[in-house]
Design a protein around this motif. Structure first.
Motif, PDB file in Angstrom:
ATOM      1  N   PRO A  25      40.941  29.707  42.408  1.00 56.20           N
ATOM      2  CA  PRO A  25      41.216  28.654  43.384  1.00 56.20           C
ATOM      3  C   PRO A  25      39.986  27.814  43.741  1.00 56.20           C
ATOM      4  N   SER A  26      38.855  28.466  43.983  1.00 58.97           N
ATOM      5  CA  SER A  26      37.673  27.689  44.386  1.00 58.97           C
ATOM      6  C   SER A  26      37.147  26.853  43.230  1.00 58.97           C
ATOM      7  N   GLY A  27      37.184  27.404  42.013  1.00 57.95           N
ATOM      8  CA  GLY A  27      36.639  26.688  40.864  1.00 57.95           C
ATOM      9  C   GLY A  27      37.481  25.483  40.475  1.00 57.95           C
ATOM     10  N   ILE A  44      34.410  26.198  33.162  1.00 58.12           N
ATOM     11  CA  ILE A  44      34.324  27.313  32.207  1.00 58.12           C
ATOM     12  C   ILE A  44      35.073  28.512  32.776  1.00 58.12           C
ATOM     13  N   GLU A  45      36.020  29.029  32.017  1.00 55.66           N
ATOM     14  CA  GLU A  45      36.856  30.142  32.504  1.00 55.66           C
ATOM     15  C   GLU A  45      36.921  31.246  31.438  1.00 55.66           C
ATOM     16  N   GLN A  46      36.676  32.465  31.895  1.00 52.58           N
ATOM     17  CA  GLN A  46      36.611  33.572  30.931  1.00 52.58           C
ATOM     18  C   GLN A  46      37.979  33.993  30.365  1.00 52.58           C
ATOM     19  N   PRO A  60      50.815  37.949  44.942  1.00 55.12           N
ATOM     20  CA  PRO A  60      52.094  37.236  45.047  1.00 55.12           C
ATOM     21  C   PRO A  60      52.343  36.430  46.324  1.00 55.12           C
ATOM     22  N   ALA A  61      51.325  36.193  47.160  1.00 56.68           N
ATOM     23  CA  ALA A  61      51.611  35.443  48.404  1.00 56.68           C
ATOM     24  C   ALA A  61      50.377  34.683  48.885  1.00 56.68           C
ATOM     25  N   TRP A  62      50.655  33.566  49.557  1.00 62.40           N
ATOM     26  CA  TRP A  62      49.602  32.838  50.284  1.00 62.40           C
ATOM     27  C   TRP A  62      49.493  33.447  51.669  1.00 62.40           C
ATOM     28  N   ALA A 164      29.772  35.677  42.097  1.00 66.11           N
ATOM     29  CA  ALA A 164      28.477  34.974  42.187  1.00 66.11           C
ATOM     30  C   ALA A 164      27.609  35.284  40.961  1.00 66.11           C
ATOM     31  N   ASP A 165      28.209  35.182  39.792  1.00 60.27           N
ATOM     32  CA  ASP A 165      27.495  35.550  38.561  1.00 60.27           C
ATOM     33  C   ASP A 165      26.295  34.643  38.285  1.00 60.27           C
ATOM     34  N   ILE A 166      26.500  33.324  38.367  1.00 60.52           N
ATOM     35  CA  ILE A 166      25.396  32.398  38.054  1.00 60.52           C
ATOM     36  C   ILE A 166      24.234  32.685  38.996  1.00 60.52           C
ATOM     37  N   GLY A 379      34.197  30.167  47.255  1.00 66.08           N
ATOM     38  CA  GLY A 379      35.129  31.265  47.033  1.00 66.08           C
ATOM     39  C   GLY A 379      34.746  32.513  47.807  1.00 66.08           C
ATOM     40  N   ARG A 380      35.164  33.660  47.308  1.00 68.10           N
ATOM     41  CA  ARG A 380      35.034  34.878  48.114  1.00 68.10           C
ATOM     42  C   ARG A 380      33.595  35.369  48.258  1.00 68.10           C
ATOM     43  N   THR A 381      32.634  34.693  47.569  1.00 63.48           N
ATOM     44  CA  THR A 381      31.250  35.197  47.577  1.00 63.48           C
ATOM     45  C   THR A 381      30.318  34.394  48.468  1.00 63.48           C
ATOM     46  N   THR A 392      37.478  35.234  55.272  1.00 68.29           N
ATOM     47  CA  THR A 392      37.272  33.966  54.527  1.00 68.29           C
ATOM     48  C   THR A 392      37.645  34.087  53.048  1.00 68.29           C
ATOM     49  N   ARG A 393      37.883  35.303  52.554  1.00 66.31           N
ATOM     50  CA  ARG A 393      38.171  35.513  51.129  1.00 66.31           C
ATOM     51  C   ARG A 393      39.544  35.002  50.675  1.00 66.31           C
ATOM     52  N   ILE A 394      40.380  34.589  51.607  1.00 67.37           N
ATOM     53  CA  ILE A 394      41.764  34.228  51.259  1.00 67.37           C
ATOM     54  C   ILE A 394      41.834  32.897  50.472  1.00 67.37           C
TER      55      ILE A 394
HETATM   56  C1  LIG Z   1      45.048  42.618  45.620  1.00 65.03           C
HETATM   57  C2  LIG Z   1      44.669  41.363  46.344  1.00 65.03           C
HETATM   58  C3  LIG Z   1      45.551  40.832  47.258  1.00 65.03           C
HETATM   59  C4  LIG Z   1      45.242  39.641  47.888  1.00 65.03           C
HETATM   60  N1  LIG Z   1      46.152  39.088  48.740  1.00 65.03           N
HETATM   61  C5  LIG Z   1      45.983  37.811  49.142  1.00 65.03           C
HETATM   62  C6  LIG Z   1      47.052  37.122  49.807  1.00 65.03           C
HETATM   63  O1  LIG Z   1      48.089  37.703  50.074  1.00 65.03           O
HETATM   64  N2  LIG Z   1      46.857  35.822  50.099  1.00 65.03           N
HETATM   65  C7  LIG Z   1      45.679  35.156  49.843  1.00 65.03           C
HETATM   66  O2  LIG Z   1      45.594  33.961  50.127  1.00 65.03           O
HETATM   67  N3  LIG Z   1      44.629  35.810  49.263  1.00 65.03           N
HETATM   68  C8  LIG Z   1      44.773  37.096  48.877  1.00 65.03           C
HETATM   69  N4  LIG Z   1      43.766  37.737  48.225  1.00 65.03           N
HETATM   70  C9  LIG Z   1      42.421  37.135  48.135  1.00 65.03           C
HETATM   71  C10 LIG Z   1      42.280  36.058  47.067  1.00 65.03           C
HETATM   72  O3  LIG Z   1      43.215  36.205  46.031  1.00 65.03           O
HETATM   73  C11 LIG Z   1      40.866  36.042  46.442  1.00 65.03           C
HETATM   74  O4  LIG Z   1      39.872  36.365  47.365  1.00 65.03           O
HETATM   75  C12 LIG Z   1      40.620  34.634  45.890  1.00 65.03           C
HETATM   76  O5  LIG Z   1      41.448  34.439  44.757  1.00 65.03           O
HETATM   77  C13 LIG Z   1      39.164  34.425  45.513  1.00 65.03           C
HETATM   78  O6  LIG Z   1      39.050  33.164  44.897  1.00 65.03           O
HETATM   79  P1  LIG Z   1      37.786  32.851  43.989  1.00 65.03           P
HETATM   80  O7  LIG Z   1      37.986  31.468  43.457  1.00 65.03           O
HETATM   81  O8  LIG Z   1      36.542  33.144  44.754  1.00 65.03           O
HETATM   82  O9  LIG Z   1      37.812  33.946  42.829  1.00 65.03           O
HETATM   83  P2  LIG Z   1      38.945  34.427  41.811  1.00 65.03           P
HETATM   84  O10 LIG Z   1      40.311  34.143  42.288  1.00 65.03           O
HETATM   85  O11 LIG Z   1      38.583  35.835  41.493  1.00 65.03           O
HETATM   86  O12 LIG Z   1      38.660  33.523  40.536  1.00 65.03           O
HETATM   87  C14 LIG Z   1      37.466  33.674  39.774  1.00 65.03           C
HETATM   88  C15 LIG Z   1      37.696  33.104  38.379  1.00 65.03           C
HETATM   89  O13 LIG Z   1      36.460  33.097  37.686  1.00 65.03           O
HETATM   90  C16 LIG Z   1      36.619  33.654  36.382  1.00 65.03           C
HETATM   91  N5  LIG Z   1      35.321  34.230  36.037  1.00 65.03           N
HETATM   92  C17 LIG Z   1      34.717  35.296  36.618  1.00 65.03           C
HETATM   93  N6  LIG Z   1      33.495  35.484  36.105  1.00 65.03           N
HETATM   94  C18 LIG Z   1      33.302  34.530  35.183  1.00 65.03           C
HETATM   95  C19 LIG Z   1      32.212  34.191  34.333  1.00 65.03           C
HETATM   96  N7  LIG Z   1      31.069  34.875  34.371  1.00 65.03           N
HETATM   97  N8  LIG Z   1      32.355  33.156  33.479  1.00 65.03           N
HETATM   98  C20 LIG Z   1      33.529  32.443  33.443  1.00 65.03           C
HETATM   99  N9  LIG Z   1      34.584  32.706  34.241  1.00 65.03           N
HETATM  100  C21 LIG Z   1      34.470  33.720  35.117  1.00 65.03           C
HETATM  101  C22 LIG Z   1      37.745  34.660  36.551  1.00 65.03           C
HETATM  102  O14 LIG Z   1      38.388  34.907  35.319  1.00 65.03           O
HETATM  103  C23 LIG Z   1      38.654  33.944  37.556  1.00 65.03           C
HETATM  104  O15 LIG Z   1      39.595  33.102  36.931  1.00 65.03           O
HETATM  105  C24 LIG Z   1      44.016  38.971  47.607  1.00 65.03           C
HETATM  106  C25 LIG Z   1      43.128  39.513  46.689  1.00 65.03           C
HETATM  107  C26 LIG Z   1      43.452  40.693  46.047  1.00 65.03           C
HETATM  108  C27 LIG Z   1      42.517  41.237  45.021  1.00 65.03           C
END
Ligand SMILES: Cc1cc2nc3c(=O)[nH]c(=O)nc-3n(C[C@H](O)[C@H](O)[C@H](O)COP(=O)(O)OP(=O)(O)OC[C@H]3O[C@@H](n4cnc5c(N)ncnc54)[C@H](O)[C@@H]3O)c2cc1C
Length: 443
Positions: A25-27, A44-46, A60-62, A164-166, A379-381, A392-394
């Motif tokens: 979502p954040s990317g 870039i997506e892995q 499965p939910a927002w 927060a890999d980079i 994003g979550r980091t 804030t991780r949502i």
């Molecule tokens: C079990 C569970 C239930 C949750 N329930 C909810 C909920 O009900 N509602 C809600 O809103 N949120 C929920 N969350 C939280 C939310 O889904 C995550 O915190 C959110 O998706 C984080 O977004 P992000 O963009 O930081 O990372 P992510 O969604 O993890 O996306 C990171 C992306 O980066 C890619 N990536 C990673 N490393 C690399 C790399 N080195 N190079 C290239 N690509 C890379 C991954 O493949 C992935 O596509 C839940 C999380 C979990 C795990």
């Protein structure tokens, strides 16, 4: 142009103003927002799909989009939410809180968005290292994919990897969970051929409901279900997405633990379905369609930013001059392996929830790593303390952070001397508001 990496000369692809790593979502919103500002962007997506945890992890939910009164996650976040909901006609149009996600619909919304804004996207490519120009600036990202090891250069890098890999590969200091003790992970899954008439008559399956069948299943012990964590969302006709069960001690940056967790999670999903077939009449003929391509990770690295959002800020409902979005989700920390067992397994009863109309601001400075000038993180980091990361991780919030990071990256890339710390946050906020962000002036 070439770059030296581990004794090899690599060709450098240096066409880009902004490179975003991670298509969650954040990317996605970071890449789209930067491109919308005129930047040349590479995402870039892995994996082979966009969406992160809600697609590759089948979450499965927002979490709620409103503060009880109005939608507070605006801009691209709101657009993604509404367009995905629109594709799920069985969801009522006045339903904004805890709305289900059909991952296939969401994936399409995300794909349309990156195509609409001309974001170049590279699937099946992992960022695996960085080369530094100097202590504070990344010179290039090193990637691995089927063509081998390559290098990509941009003016600004946005780290949306969820780990927060980079930032970490560049030597940034970070914290993980509570001194390394992380929230449990969950393998989400999808079950179909569920009898909707029966499920609607039976007690709600949610683990917090004392009448849920999950309590009987656990008490009987036959299926070795570890705890009562069980949330289901209707994602299609007779089809339910499950966010159920916990797998402990999975650090997302430890591939051996992740691999073990994936096997364990899939076994657990199968046991849930078998148990429900036996103990719940609506699941008598149910069928497990899919376990997630990967395990759901709730918590990973947290960066050290120009500002760290604290628990005190959260409970003060604090506003900031440089805030880029608002958030009101409760502090949702699932019971980790080391936590005191007296704690309820869901933190929703541990911490005070906001009242209707209340929210806090998320400062731009939480997205700015103190140690670097050309990396932004969304994003979550982002830079928060451990407790507030549970809020804030949502996804609604991550989508908003990504949009802000993308605009800021495009702004920084236009300057002769790139420095993400010098982005004019008044201008950034004006641009966000132009795109329908919820940033009320009186906060
Ligand atoms: C079990 C569970 C239930 C949750 N329930 C909810 C909920 O009900 N509602 C809600 O809103 N949120 C929920 N969350 C939280 C939310 O889904 C995550 O915190 C959110 O998706 C984080 O977004 P992000 O963009 O930081 O990372 P992510 O969604 O993890 O996306 C990171 C992306 O980066 C890619 N990536 C990673 N490393 C690399 C790399 N080195 N190079 C290239 N690509 C890379 C991954 O493949 C992935 O596509 C839940 C999380 C979990 C795990």
């Amino acid at each position: 142009m070439e770059i030296k990496f581990n004794g090899k000369n690599l060709n450098v692809n240096n066409d880009y103003d902004v490179i975003v790593a991670g298509g969650g979502p954040s990317g996605i919103t970071a890449a789209v927002a930067a491109a919308r500002e005129g930047a040349k962007v590479l995402l870039i997506e892995q994996s082979g799909e966009l969406g992160g945890m809600a697609v590759t992890g089948l979450v499965p939910a927002w979490t709620p989009y409103t503060d009880g009164i109005r939608i507070i996650y605006g801009g691209l976040s709101k657009r993604v939410f509404l367009e995905t909901r629109e594709k799920m006609p069985f969801i009522k149009k006045d339903h904004y809180d805890w709305v289900a996600i059909d991952s296939e619909s969401l994936k399409q919304v995300y794909e349309n968005l990156v195509k609409e804004y001309g974001v170049e996207t590279l699937f099946h490519t992992i960022v695996c290292d960085t080369v530094m120009k100097n202590e504070r600036e990344v010179d290039a990202l090193i990637t691995a994919n089927k063509s081998g090891i390559s290098a990509y250069k941009a003016k600004v890098y946005v780290d949306c990897t969820g780990d927060a890999d980079i930032y970490a590969y560049s030597g940034g200091e970070f914290e993980i969970g509570d001194k390394g003790d992380v929230q449990p992970s969950t393998m989400c899954f999808v079950v179909t051929n569920v009898d909707e008439d029966i499920i609607n008559k039976e007690p709600n399956l949610y683990g917090g409901n004392k009448d849920s069948a999950i309590h009987k299943i656990i008490a009987d012990g036959k299926y070795n279900i570890p705890d009562t964590h069980l949330c289901i969302s209707k994602i299609g006709p007779n089809t339910y997405g499950f966010n159920a069960g916990h797998i402990w001690n999975v650090h997302s940056t430890e591939p051996e633990e992740v691999s073990k967790g994936i096997f364990e999670g899939r076994d657990l999903a199968r046991r849930y379905v078998e148990a429900l077939k036996e103990y719940h009449p609506a699941f008598k003929n149910a069928y497990l369609v899919q376990t997630a391509p990967t395990i759901g990770i709730r918590e990973s690295r947290r960066i050290v930013g120009d500002y760290t959002f604290t628990t005190d800020d959260y409970f003060a409902r604090r506003s900031f001059d440089d805030e880029i979005c608002r958030n009101n989700y409760f502090i949702d920390i699932h019971k980790s392996a080391k936590e005191n067992n007296e704690w309820h397994e869901h933190s929703d009863t541990r911490f005070e929830h906001y009242k209707d109309g209340e929210s806090h601001g998320v400062p731009y400075r939480c997205l700015c790593p103190k140690a670097f000038d050309n990396i932004l993180v969304a994003g979550r980091t982002i830079s928060t303390d451990r407790i507030t990361q549970g809020s804030t991780r949502i996804m609604p919030c991550c989508l908003c952070e990504g949009e802000a990071a993308g605009i800021a990256a495009a702004m920084a890339a236009k300057e002769s001397k790139v420095n993400i710390h010098n982005v004019n946050t008044d201008e950034l906020r004006q641009t966000l508001k132009k795109y329908d962000a919820y940033l009320p002036d009186n906060n």
